[in-house]
Scaffold this motif. Structure first.
Motif, PDB file in Angstrom:
ATOM      1  N   VAL A 178      -1.896  20.174  14.182  1.00 25.37           N
ATOM      2  CA  VAL A 178      -2.754  19.167  14.815  1.00 25.37           C
ATOM      3  C   VAL A 178      -2.015  18.210  15.761  1.00 25.37           C
ATOM      4  N   PRO A 179      -0.893  17.595  15.381  1.00 23.70           N
ATOM      5  CA  PRO A 179      -0.267  16.602  16.264  1.00 23.70           C
ATOM      6  C   PRO A 179       0.055  17.127  17.658  1.00 23.70           C
ATOM      7  N   GLY A 180       0.379  18.403  17.775  1.00 22.22           N
ATOM      8  CA  GLY A 180       0.723  18.966  19.077  1.00 22.22           C
ATOM      9  C   GLY A 180      -0.407  18.905  20.082  1.00 22.22           C
ATOM     10  N   ASP A 181      -1.659  18.830  19.612  1.00 19.42           N
ATOM     11  CA  ASP A 181      -2.780  18.719  20.549  1.00 19.42           C
ATOM     12  C   ASP A 181      -2.648  17.462  21.395  1.00 19.42           C
ATOM     13  N   ALA A 182      -2.541  16.330  20.721  1.00 22.26           N
ATOM     14  CA  ALA A 182      -2.463  15.051  21.434  1.00 22.26           C
ATOM     15  C   ALA A 182      -1.195  14.956  22.272  1.00 22.26           C
ATOM     16  N   LEU A 183      -0.083  15.484  21.751  1.00 24.07           N
ATOM     17  CA  LEU A 183       1.172  15.413  22.499  1.00 24.07           C
ATOM     18  C   LEU A 183       1.131  16.297  23.737  1.00 24.07           C
ATOM     19  N   ALA A 184       0.527  17.475  23.624  1.00 23.90           N
ATOM     20  CA  ALA A 184       0.394  18.348  24.792  1.00 23.90           C
ATOM     21  C   ALA A 184      -0.539  17.729  25.826  1.00 23.90           C
ATOM     22  N   GLY A 185      -1.611  17.085  25.362  1.00 29.15           N
ATOM     23  CA  GLY A 185      -2.515  16.412  26.278  1.00 29.15           C
ATOM     24  C   GLY A 185      -1.841  15.261  27.001  1.00 29.15           C
ATOM     25  N   THR A 186      -1.016  14.534  26.275  1.00 27.74           N
ATOM     26  CA  THR A 186      -0.278  13.420  26.891  1.00 27.74           C
ATOM     27  C   THR A 186       0.692  13.935  27.944  1.00 27.74           C
ATOM     28  N   ALA A 187       1.430  14.991  27.613  1.00 28.61           N
ATOM     29  CA  ALA A 187       2.397  15.551  28.560  1.00 28.61           C
ATOM     30  C   ALA A 187       1.711  16.032  29.827  1.00 28.61           C
ATOM     31  N   ALA A 188       0.512  16.574  29.698  1.00 27.35           N
ATOM     32  CA  ALA A 188      -0.196  17.106  30.860  1.00 27.35           C
ATOM     33  C   ALA A 188      -0.589  16.018  31.847  1.00 27.35           C
ATOM     34  N   THR A 189      -0.687  14.782  31.372  1.00 28.97           N
ATOM     35  CA  THR A 189      -1.075  13.685  32.264  1.00 28.97           C
ATOM     36  C   THR A 189       0.119  13.077  32.988  1.00 28.97           C
ATOM     37  N   GLY A 190       1.325  13.458  32.600  1.00 33.05           N
ATOM     38  CA  GLY A 190       2.511  12.890  33.216  1.00 33.05           C
ATOM     39  C   GLY A 190       2.975  11.614  32.562  1.00 33.05           C
ATOM     40  N   ALA A 191       2.484  11.335  31.353  1.00 34.26           N
ATOM     41  CA  ALA A 191       2.842  10.097  30.651  1.00 34.26           C
ATOM     42  C   ALA A 191       3.715  10.411  29.448  1.00 34.26           C
ATOM     43  N   ALA A 192       4.381   9.383  28.957  1.00 33.52           N
ATOM     44  CA  ALA A 192       5.152   9.508  27.733  1.00 33.52           C
ATOM     45  C   ALA A 192       4.300   9.034  26.565  1.00 33.52           C
ATOM     46  N   PRO A 193       4.478   9.599  25.381  1.00 28.79           N
ATOM     47  CA  PRO A 193       3.716   9.153  24.210  1.00 28.79           C
ATOM     48  C   PRO A 193       3.939   7.677  23.936  1.00 28.79           C
ATOM     49  N   ASN A 194       2.884   6.998  23.480  1.00 22.83           N
ATOM     50  CA  ASN A 194       2.977   5.583  23.138  1.00 22.83           C
ATOM     51  C   ASN A 194       2.174   5.323  21.871  1.00 22.83           C
ATOM     52  N   ALA A 195       1.947   4.056  21.570  1.00 21.19           N
ATOM     53  CA  ALA A 195       1.239   3.715  20.332  1.00 21.19           C
ATOM     54  C   ALA A 195      -0.172   4.282  20.313  1.00 21.19           C
ATOM     55  N   ARG A 196      -0.825   4.337  21.470  1.00 23.53           N
ATOM     56  CA  ARG A 196      -2.183   4.883  21.510  1.00 23.53           C
ATOM     57  C   ARG A 196      -2.179   6.399  21.249  1.00 23.53           C
ATOM     58  N   THR A 197      -1.081   7.065  21.602  1.00 19.61           N
ATOM     59  CA  THR A 197      -0.952   8.486  21.282  1.00 19.61           C
ATOM     60  C   THR A 197      -0.926   8.690  19.777  1.00 19.61           C
ATOM     61  N   LEU A 198      -0.230   7.807  19.066  1.00 22.03           N
ATOM     62  CA  LEU A 198      -0.192   7.898  17.606  1.00 22.03           C
ATOM     63  C   LEU A 198      -1.580   7.700  17.008  1.00 22.03           C
ATOM     64  N   LEU A 199      -2.357   6.785  17.595  1.00 24.74           N
ATOM     65  CA  LEU A 199      -3.729   6.592  17.120  1.00 24.74           C
ATOM     66  C   LEU A 199      -4.553   7.856  17.352  1.00 24.74           C
ATOM     67  N   ALA A 200      -4.327   8.522  18.485  1.00 24.65           N
ATOM     68  CA  ALA A 200      -5.041   9.767  18.771  1.00 24.65           C
ATOM     69  C   ALA A 200      -4.657  10.845  17.764  1.00 24.65           C
ATOM     70  N   ILE A 201      -3.380  10.920  17.411  1.00 22.06           N
ATOM     71  CA  ILE A 201      -2.937  11.900  16.423  1.00 22.06           C
ATOM     72  C   ILE A 201      -3.598  11.611  15.074  1.00 22.06           C
ATOM     73  N   GLY A 202      -3.632  10.325  14.680  1.00 18.40           N
ATOM     74  CA  GLY A 202      -4.289   9.965  13.430  1.00 18.40           C
ATOM     75  C   GLY A 202      -5.764  10.330  13.437  1.00 18.40           C
ATOM     76  N   SER A 203      -6.431  10.092  14.557  1.00 14.33           N
ATOM     77  CA  SER A 203      -7.840  10.451  14.690  1.00 14.33           C
ATOM     78  C   SER A 203      -8.020  11.959  14.577  1.00 14.33           C
ATOM     79  N   SER A 204      -7.162  12.718  15.236  1.00 19.25           N
ATOM     80  CA  SER A 204      -7.240  14.175  15.188  1.00 19.25           C
ATOM     81  C   SER A 204      -7.063  14.696  13.767  1.00 19.25           C
ATOM     82  N   LEU A 205      -6.093  14.140  13.054  1.00 20.82           N
ATOM     83  CA  LEU A 205      -5.848  14.574  11.677  1.00 20.82           C
ATOM     84  C   LEU A 205      -7.070  14.332  10.799  1.00 20.82           C
ATOM     85  N   CYS A 206      -7.679  13.165  10.951  1.00 22.28           N
ATOM     86  CA  CYS A 206      -8.857  12.837  10.141  1.00 22.28           C
ATOM     87  C   CYS A 206     -10.027  13.765  10.465  1.00 22.28           C
ATOM     88  N   LEU A 207     -10.294  13.969  11.753  1.00 17.48           N
ATOM     89  CA  LEU A 207     -11.423  14.815  12.142  1.00 17.48           C
ATOM     90  C   LEU A 207     -11.184  16.271  11.751  1.00 17.48           C
TER      91      LEU A 207
END
Length: 344
Positions: free
Chosen positions: A52-81
């Motif tokens: 699951v975590p790789g989804d959010a990280l791959a999406g972040t990389a595709a935008t040209g940005a580095a992971p940040n605190a909001r990326t961690l929130l997205a990973i947490g949301s993904s895990l729950c869903l």
């Protein structure tokens, strides 16, 4: 026998000795606790969480940005869903599992159906709350993602639209990382489409894992794997605009003593794509030659675990090399825990 939430009569921390036994013997409470934890691990298919975590990280990389605190929130949301979908899946299929998989936690009575449904609702709420915390763009993706998960489990799964719904859910999960980190999803759409295509192939194979079936599904999944590997390793000419930044340091600096053509992102992408093919090729071939339930289930499990090297490949393709290595490191962990708890 259905496990109850009531106390089993032992005091916390006590280790009563059985008649004629030693004081250090395992108490009935301890055995019941381990059995309950094992049942929930099976229901939620915990080893699959590593995909699951790789989804959010791959999406972040595709935008040209580095992971940040909001990326961690997205990973947490993904895990729950994701886990909400697992619990809801078994709740919706409890009657079917009673015939095809009586050992599963619900038909075996180890977890009550009401508890599974409650967990699905709670996890969905938690996932949406975490997405809202990451910002409105993230919630705007998480809401249809949650709706897709529920629609799949409650009805679409047993229709021709089932694999497409599951593919859409995985693609939306990748877009969730992009939306949470940057508020933009368009740059991540190609990566979401590739990941969704892989999920479509795996889900199509999974539809016959209980009773076996035609060799066409695993054969098509094998061809899809080869096609995706070809697409992600294709190197178009350098396009305009920003590319993904590696959060652990600059990626354009060539180490001293290396050849002028040294391109770590290119080589890493190729290596990870090869790992993706290796992870799935053999099980798919076996399921094609003999589409029996055991071999089909093994192919599905391999397909789920292969999501990780594919995520890493997509991230490396966006030149997030350190993040890609971090995602790839989850693969052996997932494989190790999958030996204890099945991901299918």
């Amino acid at each position: 026998m259905t496990l109850r939430n009531s106390s089993c009569g032992c005091l916390e921390g006590a280790s009563p000795a059985a008649p004629g036994g030693s004081a250090g013997a395992t108490s009935p409470c301890a055995r019941t606790g381990r059995s309950r934890r094992r049942a929930w691990a099976e229901l939620l298919r915990l080893p699959a969480l590593f995909s699951v975590p790789g989804d959010a990280l791959a999406g972040t990389a595709a935008t040209g940005a580095a992971p940040n605190a909001r990326t961690l929130l997205a990973i947490g949301s993904s895990l729950c869903l994701y886990e909400a979908g697992m619990a809801l899946n078994d709740w919706a299929d409890r009657d079917i599992d009673a015939v095809e998989r009586p050992h599963r936690p619900l038909p075996s009575g180890r977890i009550r159906p009401a508890a599974a449904l409650t967990a699905a609702c709670a996890l969905t709420g938690a996932g949406l709350a975490l997405a809202a915390r990451a910002g409105r763009p993230a919630l705007a993706v998480a809401a249809p993602l949650a709706a897709t998960v529920w629609a799949y489990d409650l009805g679409l799964k047993h229709t021709p639209a089932g694999p497409a719904a599951m593919a859409a859910a995985r693609g939306l999960d990748l877009l969730l990382g992009a939306a949470a980190t940057t508020g933009r999803t368009r740059p991540a759409v190609p990566s979401a489409a590739l990941l969704g295509t892989h999920t479509l192939a795996v889900t199509t194979v999974s539809r016959q894992e209980a009773q076996g079936g035609s060799p066409l599904a695993p054969l098509a999944a094998l061809a899809t794997t080869a096609l995706l590997a070809r697409v992600v390793t294709h190197r178009p000419s350098e396009h305009r605009g920003a590319t993904a930044r590696d959060p652990l340091g600059p990626r354009t600096t060539r180490p001293p003593g290396t050849a002028p053509g040294w391109k770590p992102a290119v080589h890493l992408t190729t290596a990870l794509a090869a790992a993706y093919v290796v992870a799935t090729a053999r099980p798919y071939v076996h399921a094609t030659l003999n589409p029996s339930p055991p071999l089909t289930q093994r192919a599905v499990g391999a397909g789920v675990r292969a999501t990780i090297p594919l995520q890493a490949t997509l991230t490396a393709r966006s030149k997030g090399t350190a993040t890609a290595l971090l995602i790839a490191a989850l693969a052996p962990l997932g494989a190790r825990f999958a030996k204890k708890v099945s991901v299918t």
